[in-house]
Design a protein around this motif. Structure first.
Motif, PDB file in Angstrom:
ATOM      1  N   SER A   8      11.521  11.082   0.294  1.00  0.00           N
ATOM      2  CA  SER A   8      10.718   9.960   0.786  1.00  0.00           C
ATOM      3  C   SER A   8      11.302   9.495   2.111  1.00  0.00           C
ATOM      4  O   SER A   8      12.436   9.846   2.449  1.00  0.00           O
ATOM      5  CB  SER A   8      10.754   8.802  -0.215  1.00  0.00           C
ATOM      6  N   ASN A  61      -1.135  11.929  -9.393  1.00  0.00           N
ATOM      7  CA  ASN A  61      -2.150  12.975  -9.203  1.00  0.00           C
ATOM      8  C   ASN A  61      -1.540  14.320  -8.818  1.00  0.00           C
ATOM      9  O   ASN A  61      -2.248  15.214  -8.359  1.00  0.00           O
ATOM     10  CB  ASN A  61      -3.149  12.542  -8.126  1.00  0.00           C
ATOM     11  N   GLU A 104       0.300   6.781  -6.669  1.00  0.00           N
ATOM     12  CA  GLU A 104      -0.926   7.550  -6.938  1.00  0.00           C
ATOM     13  C   GLU A 104      -0.713   9.039  -6.652  1.00  0.00           C
ATOM     14  O   GLU A 104      -1.152   9.892  -7.417  1.00  0.00           O
ATOM     15  CB  GLU A 104      -2.071   7.034  -6.060  1.00  0.00           C
ATOM     16  N   ASP A 105      -0.018   9.327  -5.546  1.00  0.00           N
ATOM     17  CA  ASP A 105       0.238  10.727  -5.195  1.00  0.00           C
ATOM     18  C   ASP A 105       1.080  11.418  -6.268  1.00  0.00           C
ATOM     19  O   ASP A 105       0.891  12.594  -6.556  1.00  0.00           O
ATOM     20  CB  ASP A 105       0.945  10.818  -3.838  1.00  0.00           C
ATOM     21  N   ASN A 110       0.794  -1.233   0.000  1.00  0.00           N
ATOM     22  CA  ASN A 110       0.000   0.000   0.000  1.00  0.00           C
ATOM     23  C   ASN A 110       0.823   1.278   0.000  1.00  0.00           C
ATOM     24  O   ASN A 110       0.501   2.223  -0.702  1.00  0.00           O
ATOM     25  CB  ASN A 110      -0.918   0.027   1.232  1.00  0.00           C
ATOM     26  N   GLN A 111       1.865   1.270   0.816  1.00  0.00           N
ATOM     27  CA  GLN A 111       2.670   2.498   0.940  1.00  0.00           C
ATOM     28  C   GLN A 111       3.237   2.914  -0.433  1.00  0.00           C
ATOM     29  O   GLN A 111       3.147   4.072  -0.828  1.00  0.00           O
ATOM     30  CB  GLN A 111       3.818   2.247   1.926  1.00  0.00           C
ATOM     31  N   GLU A 112       3.762   1.929  -1.165  1.00  0.00           N
ATOM     32  CA  GLU A 112       4.343   2.215  -2.478  1.00  0.00           C
ATOM     33  C   GLU A 112       3.254   2.596  -3.481  1.00  0.00           C
ATOM     34  O   GLU A 112       3.434   3.510  -4.281  1.00  0.00           O
ATOM     35  CB  GLU A 112       5.103   0.988  -3.001  1.00  0.00           C
ATOM     36  N   LEU A 113       2.112   1.908  -3.415  1.00  0.00           N
ATOM     37  CA  LEU A 113       1.028   2.219  -4.350  1.00  0.00           C
ATOM     38  C   LEU A 113       0.487   3.626  -4.101  1.00  0.00           C
ATOM     39  O   LEU A 113       0.188   4.366  -5.032  1.00  0.00           O
ATOM     40  CB  LEU A 113      -0.093   1.172  -4.221  1.00  0.00           C
ATOM     41  N   THR A 114       0.399   3.991  -2.828  1.00  0.00           N
ATOM     42  CA  THR A 114      -0.068   5.343  -2.493  1.00  0.00           C
ATOM     43  C   THR A 114       0.911   6.387  -3.013  1.00  0.00           C
ATOM     44  O   THR A 114       0.507   7.430  -3.541  1.00  0.00           O
ATOM     45  CB  THR A 114      -0.216   5.491  -0.962  1.00  0.00           C
ATOM     46  N   MET A 115       2.221   6.092  -2.877  1.00  0.00           N
ATOM     47  CA  MET A 115       3.220   7.038  -3.374  1.00  0.00           C
ATOM     48  C   MET A 115       3.064   7.208  -4.892  1.00  0.00           C
ATOM     49  O   MET A 115       3.168   8.318  -5.410  1.00  0.00           O
ATOM     50  CB  MET A 115       4.628   6.536  -3.030  1.00  0.00           C
TER      51      MET A 115
END
Ligand code: COA
Length: 157
Positions: A47, A38, A34-35, A27-32
């Protein structure tokens, strides 16, 4: 042994692509990602990850961040401390001192350190001087936190 340099990793598409080779990718990498997509974070933002490059290959990484002493339940008196997450050396490079170099880098900040290692790496952490924490925060239950104390810092009893 060659000189090992541990460096702060910037968030960009290249770094995030390299993260995919590590087992603890989630999740942490996927959120990064997406951020970044976007424009919530800029390309080349700082990071919490640090790593070691071998040529162009990222061969080891960890997430390292500081917890404010307001939230410290482990040390006496309460301390700002570091948390290590996701320390991982790619299989071809294990057993060559890279894991130790990462932990030594974290110890260099002279703050206490907490980590919650995976089951099969306990021998490594023991060798690095980490001991089992007596206190387990509720959200850490089952994580078996380990701590490292710099000179002059005690564990909370
Ligand atoms: N159990 C016991 N001792 C270990 C160990 C383990 N799993 N892994 C390393 N060590 C010892 C080494 O023998 C070395 O001892 P020495 O200084 O007396 O020679 C010392 O710890 C430092 O080892 P190092 O070469 O820096 O370890 P590393 O670069 O392989 O990093 C991990 C260690 C655990 C971070 C790394 O192997 C990793 O990411 N593993 C992923 C999977 C995993 O957890 N594997 C565990 C083994 S199955």
């Amino acid at each position: 042994m060659e000189h090992i340099k541990v460096e702060n990793l910037l968030v960009n598409y290249k770094t995030l692509e390299k993260f995919k080779r590590f087992k603890e990718y989630g999740n942490q990498e996927l959120t990064m990602m997406e951020d970044l997509q976007n424009n919530i974070i800029e390309n080349d933002s700082k990071s919490p990850f640090f790593g070691i490059y071998h040529g162009n290959n990222l061969i080891a990484r960890m997430s390292l961040y500081e917890v404010n002493k307001k939230y410290d339940y482990y040390f006496e008196p309460p301390q700002d401390y570091l948390t290590i997450w996701k320390l991982e050396v790619l299989p071809d490079y294990q057993g060559r001192g890279y894991g130790k170099a990462m932990v030594d880098f974290a110890k260099g900040f002279k703050l206490p350190i907490k980590t919650s290692p995976r089951i099969n790496s306990h021998g490594f952490w023991e060798k690095m001087g980490f001991v089992k924490a007596h206190y387990e925060m509720e959200r850490d239950l089952g994580e078996n936190p380990l701590i490292w104390l710099p000179d002059g810092v005690m564990e909370k009893s």
